[in-house]
Design a protein around this motif. Structure first.
Motif, PDB file in Angstrom:
ATOM      1  N   ASP A  70       4.287  21.158  -2.098  1.00 35.90           N
ATOM      2  CA  ASP A  70       4.375  20.234  -0.766  1.00 35.90           C
ATOM      3  C   ASP A  70       5.860  20.261   0.083  1.00 35.90           C
ATOM      4  O   ASP A  70       6.067  19.859   0.837  1.00 35.90           O
ATOM      5  N   ASP A  90       6.885  17.505   9.639  1.00 38.69           N
ATOM      6  CA  ASP A  90       5.512  16.893  10.022  1.00 38.69           C
ATOM      7  C   ASP A  90       5.800  15.230   9.901  1.00 38.69           C
ATOM      8  O   ASP A  90       4.650  14.630  10.196  1.00 38.69           O
ATOM      9  N   GLY A  91       6.960  14.861   9.404  1.00 39.23           N
ATOM     10  CA  GLY A  91       7.034  13.510   9.170  1.00 39.23           C
ATOM     11  C   GLY A  91       6.595  13.088   7.817  1.00 39.23           C
ATOM     12  O   GLY A  91       6.796  11.517   7.601  1.00 39.23           O
ATOM     13  N   VAL A  92       6.196  13.984   6.972  1.00 39.97           N
ATOM     14  CA  VAL A  92       5.966  13.469   5.438  1.00 39.97           C
ATOM     15  C   VAL A  92       7.047  13.632   4.675  1.00 39.97           C
ATOM     16  O   VAL A  92       7.965  14.571   4.701  1.00 39.97           O
ATOM     17  N   SER A 100       3.185  13.858  -1.702  1.00 38.55           N
ATOM     18  CA  SER A 100       3.858  13.202  -0.929  1.00 38.55           C
ATOM     19  C   SER A 100       3.880  11.623  -1.394  1.00 38.55           C
ATOM     20  O   SER A 100       3.004  11.209  -1.931  1.00 38.55           O
ATOM     21  N   SER A 102       2.901   9.111   0.531  1.00 38.70           N
ATOM     22  CA  SER A 102       1.886   8.566   0.840  1.00 38.70           C
ATOM     23  C   SER A 102       0.961   8.703  -0.109  1.00 38.70           C
ATOM     24  O   SER A 102      -0.091   7.679  -0.317  1.00 38.70           O
ATOM     25  N   CYS A 108      -0.136   3.475   3.887  1.00 30.84           N
ATOM     26  CA  CYS A 108      -0.099   4.251   4.940  1.00 30.84           C
ATOM     27  C   CYS A 108       1.008   4.052   5.868  1.00 30.84           C
ATOM     28  O   CYS A 108       0.896   5.066   6.966  1.00 30.84           O
ATOM     29  N   TRP A 110       3.802   4.998   5.195  1.00 30.10           N
ATOM     30  CA  TRP A 110       4.804   6.192   4.989  1.00 30.10           C
ATOM     31  C   TRP A 110       4.246   7.722   5.667  1.00 30.10           C
ATOM     32  O   TRP A 110       3.834   8.573   4.979  1.00 30.10           O
ATOM     33  N   LYS A 111       4.275   7.610   6.971  1.00 31.86           N
ATOM     34  CA  LYS A 111       4.018   8.885   7.626  1.00 31.86           C
ATOM     35  C   LYS A 111       4.765   8.835   8.935  1.00 31.86           C
ATOM     36  O   LYS A 111       5.262   7.709   9.257  1.00 31.86           O
ATOM     37  N   ASN A 112       4.859   9.933   9.832  1.00 30.93           N
ATOM     38  CA  ASN A 112       5.480  10.078  10.977  1.00 30.93           C
ATOM     39  C   ASN A 112       7.040   9.535  11.090  1.00 30.93           C
ATOM     40  O   ASN A 112       7.403   8.590  11.652  1.00 30.93           O
ATOM     41  N   THR A 130      10.610   5.449  11.258  1.00 34.79           N
ATOM     42  CA  THR A 130       9.427   6.172  11.916  1.00 34.79           C
ATOM     43  C   THR A 130       9.791   6.528  13.266  1.00 34.79           C
ATOM     44  O   THR A 130      10.723   5.944  14.012  1.00 34.79           O
TER      45      THR A 130
END
Length: 222
Positions: A70, A90-92, A100, A102, A108, A110-112, A130
């Motif tokens: 990852d 990619d924001g992960v 990851s 997330s 949810c 934990w993205k972007n 974010t």
């Protein structure tokens, strides 16, 4: 530690991380390096990542650290305790020897992710900012610091053990934590593009002027 990347793709260092010669020779074809206080992370020409540092207390011998698949397209790394976290393009967010965040039931949200910071008022915990300007936290919050979770439209975050600050898209400043040294004045600032924080807070405006708030501002030239 001071880390050097040579033109042949090898790495040299000086400081707290004393490389084992055998381990150091494994670092070849390195194109870029990122470092924390006790870890070094290198990106190889094939896109994979290698890491070296302390798994426990710094008094222990440093060692190679296994990173999962990852770990790719990493743009920043931070150290929390003896664990490495990396932020991908990619924001992960990825963690050493894990998938990851997330995927670890961090929710949810934990993205972007635009940027990550350690919870510096505790030895464990993570703050994420974010791209939408929201702030998310994994770790303990107490008292007025809980206000951070309600911040929106944040473009820059400045965590501090006592009072934390954020700069909003409109150039205003938000603050969470005790107003023990007169930092509350920062809430009235406008056109701010960046901050510097310590016992007081200093703001840089779009026009290049500087403002400050806090108990020692009389010692700052503005």
């Amino acid at each position: 530690s001071v880390i050097g990347l040579k033109s042949d793709g090898s790495v040299i260092s000086a400081g707290t991380i004393n490389w084992d010669r055998t381990e150091q020779q494994k670092w070849t074809s390195i194109t870029s390096i990122l470092s924390t206080e006790n870890h070094i992370v290198g990106r190889k020409t094939d896109g994979s990542y290698v890491a070296y540092g302390f798994k426990g207390l710094p008094l222990q011998r440093p060692q190679s650290i296994i990173l999962s698949d990852d770990w790719y397209d990493i743009n920043s790394v931070i150290q929390i305790g003896d664990t490495l976290y990396g932020l991908r393009n990619d924001g992960v967010v990825v963690r050493e020897k894990s998938t990851s965040l997330s995927a670890r039931n961090f929710g949810c949200g934990w993205k972007n992710i635009k940027s990550i910071y350690p919870l510096i008022w505790t030895s464990k915990g993570l703050i994420g900012l974010t791209n939408d300007g929201d702030v998310i936290i994994d770790g303990p919050l107490e008292g007025s610091l809980c206000e951070i979770l309600h911040w929106r439209d944040i473009v820059a975050l400045y965590p501090h053990p006592l009072s934390s600050y954020g700069v909003k898209r409109d150039g205003t400043v938000v603050m969470a934590g005790p107003n023990t040294k007169g930092q509350e004045e920062a809430r009235s600032w406008t056109d701010i593009i960046s901050l510097a924080t310590c016992n007081n807070v200093v703001g840089l405006r779009k026009d290049g002027t500087v403002v400050s708030a806090g108990s020692i501002r009389e010692n700052i030239l503005v």
